[in-house]
Each structure stands twice: as C-alpha cells, then as structure tokens.
Design a protein around this motif. Sequence first.
Motif, PDB file in Angstrom:
ATOM      1  N   ILE A  17      24.367  80.975 -53.823  1.00 41.04           N
ATOM      2  CA  ILE A  17      24.855  81.196 -55.176  1.00 41.04           C
ATOM      3  C   ILE A  17      24.415  80.068 -56.107  1.00 41.04           C
ATOM      4  CG2 ILE A  17      27.087  79.990 -54.965  1.00 41.04           C
ATOM      5  CD1 ILE A  17      28.298  82.493 -56.399  1.00 41.04           C
ATOM      6  N   ASN A  18      24.049  78.917 -55.558  1.00 36.77           N
ATOM      7  CA  ASN A  18      23.538  77.807 -56.361  1.00 36.77           C
ATOM      8  C   ASN A  18      22.613  76.945 -55.505  1.00 36.77           C
ATOM      9  OD1 ASN A  18      23.662  76.312 -58.984  1.00 36.77           O
ATOM     10  ND2 ASN A  18      24.408  74.662 -57.693  1.00 36.77           N
ATOM     11  N   GLU A  19      21.697  76.249 -56.147  1.00 35.97           N
ATOM     12  CA  GLU A  19      20.751  75.379 -55.435  1.00 35.97           C
ATOM     13  C   GLU A  19      21.465  74.156 -54.854  1.00 35.97           C
ATOM     14  OE1 GLU A  19      16.670  72.756 -56.309  1.00 35.97           O
ATOM     15  OE2 GLU A  19      17.841  73.599 -57.960  1.00 35.97           O
ATOM     16  N   ILE A  20      21.074  73.762 -53.645  1.00 37.80           N
ATOM     17  CA  ILE A  20      21.555  72.534 -53.031  1.00 37.80           C
ATOM     18  C   ILE A  20      20.428  71.507 -53.113  1.00 37.80           C
ATOM     19  CG2 ILE A  20      22.417  71.438 -50.925  1.00 37.80           C
ATOM     20  CD1 ILE A  20      23.466  74.155 -50.053  1.00 37.80           C
ATOM     21  N   VAL A  21      20.659  70.422 -53.808  1.00 34.28           N
ATOM     22  CA  VAL A  21      19.618  69.413 -54.011  1.00 34.28           C
ATOM     23  C   VAL A  21      19.420  68.604 -52.727  1.00 34.28           C
ATOM     24  CG1 VAL A  21      18.953  67.369 -55.332  1.00 34.28           C
ATOM     25  CG2 VAL A  21      20.117  69.284 -56.470  1.00 34.28           C
ATOM     26  N   PRO A  22      18.174  68.431 -52.258  1.00 33.84           N
ATOM     27  CA  PRO A  22      17.918  67.667 -51.026  1.00 33.84           C
ATOM     28  C   PRO A  22      18.259  66.182 -51.185  1.00 33.84           C
ATOM     29  CG  PRO A  22      16.039  69.061 -51.599  1.00 33.84           C
ATOM     30  CD  PRO A  22      16.937  69.034 -52.788  1.00 33.84           C
ATOM     31  N   TYR A 177      33.679  64.267 -56.267  1.00 35.52           N
ATOM     32  CA  TYR A 177      32.465  63.821 -56.953  1.00 35.52           C
ATOM     33  C   TYR A 177      32.422  62.303 -57.037  1.00 35.52           C
ATOM     34  CZ  TYR A 177      28.839  63.478 -60.561  1.00 35.52           C
ATOM     35  OH  TYR A 177      27.691  63.154 -61.257  1.00 35.52           O
ATOM     36  N   GLU A 178      33.581  61.707 -57.337  1.00 36.55           N
ATOM     37  CA  GLU A 178      33.647  60.251 -57.491  1.00 36.55           C
ATOM     38  C   GLU A 178      33.564  59.518 -56.151  1.00 36.55           C
ATOM     39  OE1 GLU A 178      33.256  59.087 -60.318  1.00 36.55           O
ATOM     40  OE2 GLU A 178      34.838  59.510 -61.776  1.00 36.55           O
ATOM     41  N   ALA A 185      25.588  66.501 -51.911  1.00 41.18           N
ATOM     42  CA  ALA A 185      27.021  66.733 -52.124  1.00 41.18           C
ATOM     43  C   ALA A 185      27.325  66.989 -53.594  1.00 41.18           C
ATOM     44  CB  ALA A 185      27.835  65.555 -51.613  1.00 41.18           C
ATOM     45  N   ARG A 186      26.779  66.155 -54.475  1.00 38.93           N
ATOM     46  CA  ARG A 186      27.118  66.255 -55.897  1.00 38.93           C
ATOM     47  C   ARG A 186      26.597  67.538 -56.537  1.00 38.93           C
ATOM     48  NH1 ARG A 186      27.222  60.533 -59.259  1.00 38.93           N
ATOM     49  NH2 ARG A 186      29.271  59.875 -58.460  1.00 38.93           N
ATOM     50  N   SER A 187      25.450  68.045 -56.077  1.00 44.05           N
ATOM     51  CA  SER A 187      24.931  69.282 -56.663  1.00 44.05           C
ATOM     52  C   SER A 187      25.894  70.433 -56.425  1.00 44.05           C
ATOM     53  CB  SER A 187      23.548  69.609 -56.082  1.00 44.05           C
ATOM     54  OG  SER A 187      23.616  69.857 -54.684  1.00 44.05           O
ATOM     55  N   THR A 188      26.475  70.475 -55.244  1.00 44.06           N
ATOM     56  CA  THR A 188      27.439  71.531 -54.937  1.00 44.06           C
ATOM     57  C   THR A 188      28.778  71.275 -55.599  1.00 44.06           C
ATOM     58  OG1 THR A 188      26.410  72.210 -52.855  1.00 44.06           O
ATOM     59  CG2 THR A 188      28.786  72.554 -53.048  1.00 44.06           C
TER      60      THR A 188
END
Length: 322
Positions: A17-22, A177-178, A185-188
């Motif tokens: 449903i959304n891209e996961i950044v490597p 996020y923090e 992790a942050r992309s999701t």
Amino acid sequence: MPTLEGNTVFFHVQRLINEIVPDEPDPAAANALQEGLGGQFGEMRTMMQYLFQSFNFRGATAKPFRDLLYGVGTEEIGHVELIATTIARLVDGSPRYQGNPTHLDEPGEGGATPLSIALDGGNIHHWLVGAQGALPVDAQGDPWTGKYVYDSGNLPLNLLYNLMLESTGRLQKCRLYEMTANKTARSTIAYLIVRDQAHENAYAKALEKLGVEWNKLLPIPKTNAERFPEVATLLEQGLQSKQYTFNIDQLNEASKVYNGPSPSKDGTDLTTEQAPEGAPMEIAVERPEEFGPGLDSELMELIQATGEMENNTPPGQYGPTG
C-alpha cells in the motif's frame, strides 16, 4: 483488496500500500514497531475492530456509514501487510543492506554462530519463533488478543470509540517516529501517521453527520506531526484527506459521509478514491540458517511438474461483478 457487492469478498493486489524505503537492518526498531502491529492500539486491532463492526452492522438506511467502516477496515489489512513487511526487513535486512561487522553476511561465516545476532536483538522471538519476520505480538512479546476489539452495536458509540482509537494510534506512531532515525522504519511510520489522520477525519465527519459535537468532547490531538519531513511530504499530497473504498462494483456509498471540509481544519476537503496506486512488492531472500523457507531439488521437480499440469488446465474465472 477491493470488495464485491455485499462487501464480503476480498481481493489481493500484489503491491504494498506504500513504498518501504531501503536502509540498514535495525532489530530494535523492529521490536518497537511490533507495538504498532500487535499492540492494543496497533494495526491488527484497527483492522479487526472496523471489519467486525462492518460484519455486524444493522440498518439499511445507514449503509453509507457501513460502507465507510468497510473501506477503512479493508485499508487496515494493507496496513498490517505494510508494517509486518517493514518489521521483517528491519530484522532480516533491506535491499540496500551493504553488510555490517556486527551482522553475518553468510551463515556461519568464519566459523561464527549463524544466529548469534539474535542474542543482541530487540526481541529474540523474531529469530527463535518468527524466522526473522514479524509476529502477531506487541513490543513486550505479548500475543495480540481479540479482547481488544470493540463493537457495541451502537453506531455513535462505535464511531466515537474508533475516533479515540485512531487518535491514540497516531499519538503512538509519532512516538515511534521519534525513537528511530532508520529510513525503513520512518517511511512506514510516517505513512501510517498520515493515514491515521485520514481515518480520524473519517470518524469525526461521520459523527458530525449524526449531529454529534465530538470536538467539544474529544478534539483530534495536536501531535504536530507535520514537522516530520516524511509526514510533511505526504500532507502536501493531501493524503490525510482521502479515503479509499476498495470497491469494484461502484455500490459503495461512503462518499455520502466522507465529504466537505476536513475536521482537521487544514483547509482541505475530504474526497474518496477506489484505491491507492501502491508500490512494488518484493519477496525476502531465503535464510538457510533458519531452515526455511527453501526448496530442495525434489521440491523443485514437484513444483515444475505441478506448474506444467496447471498450464494445461483452463483458467478459472470469477463471476460477474456488475
């Protein structure tokens, strides 16, 4: 994951449903994310709660509200898939993984113990039980339970409870996020923060349609999440003001509820779409030190033989959808 008439048939599109950044593996971040998956306010809970409220819904005149619940609940299936895949990549490594002195590039390399990294990870069950993948548990390792699911049978009560659930979930994700700078992790997390806001808007608007002055009792939390760069980018795209129907028969009536000025008071209007475009889905590599998954020569021969048989079989087809 669109649905047919009656909203009882689900389809799966092989896209996330959304891209996961490597980025590099991060077992500690993976364990923290388990709270967002299997915790009391996590994605498994929202998925089951909204779908059960949909399954149990009564009253044909209130169909737009049921359709709204179905759309959000179906989207949550995609969120479970997204966050579970993210956890697996954080434990196992992402496509960008370049190797790390504390991680073994090859099982047993140099005589080392193949799974020694598990002893330093956030949750040993990610290796011991899950074969370097996500688990249906919270960050403490406690199993997810159906006792989290709330369905009173009363529409205003359910909507108010759902708004509170989304608000609490978004607050937790802002804390997650923090906790980590890992890009995977942050992309999701950022995506889920924004979609939680969209769902807050959905339930807040539904309550307004029922004449409930929810904002005097439960204002949407001011999390200031827009200061997170990834979140700001998604907000610029208006993702917080879209709701997906995941419906292919054009019978969904959620747009009768999800419309007008956003309850977030950010100057946007609420709109509905069938489904997000999504992102390519990848399958993780085999992990022989975990004894699976993997195919030996005999299994490969069996698969090839089965494939040849299936190629000679007329393809099945689902019935009319219109």
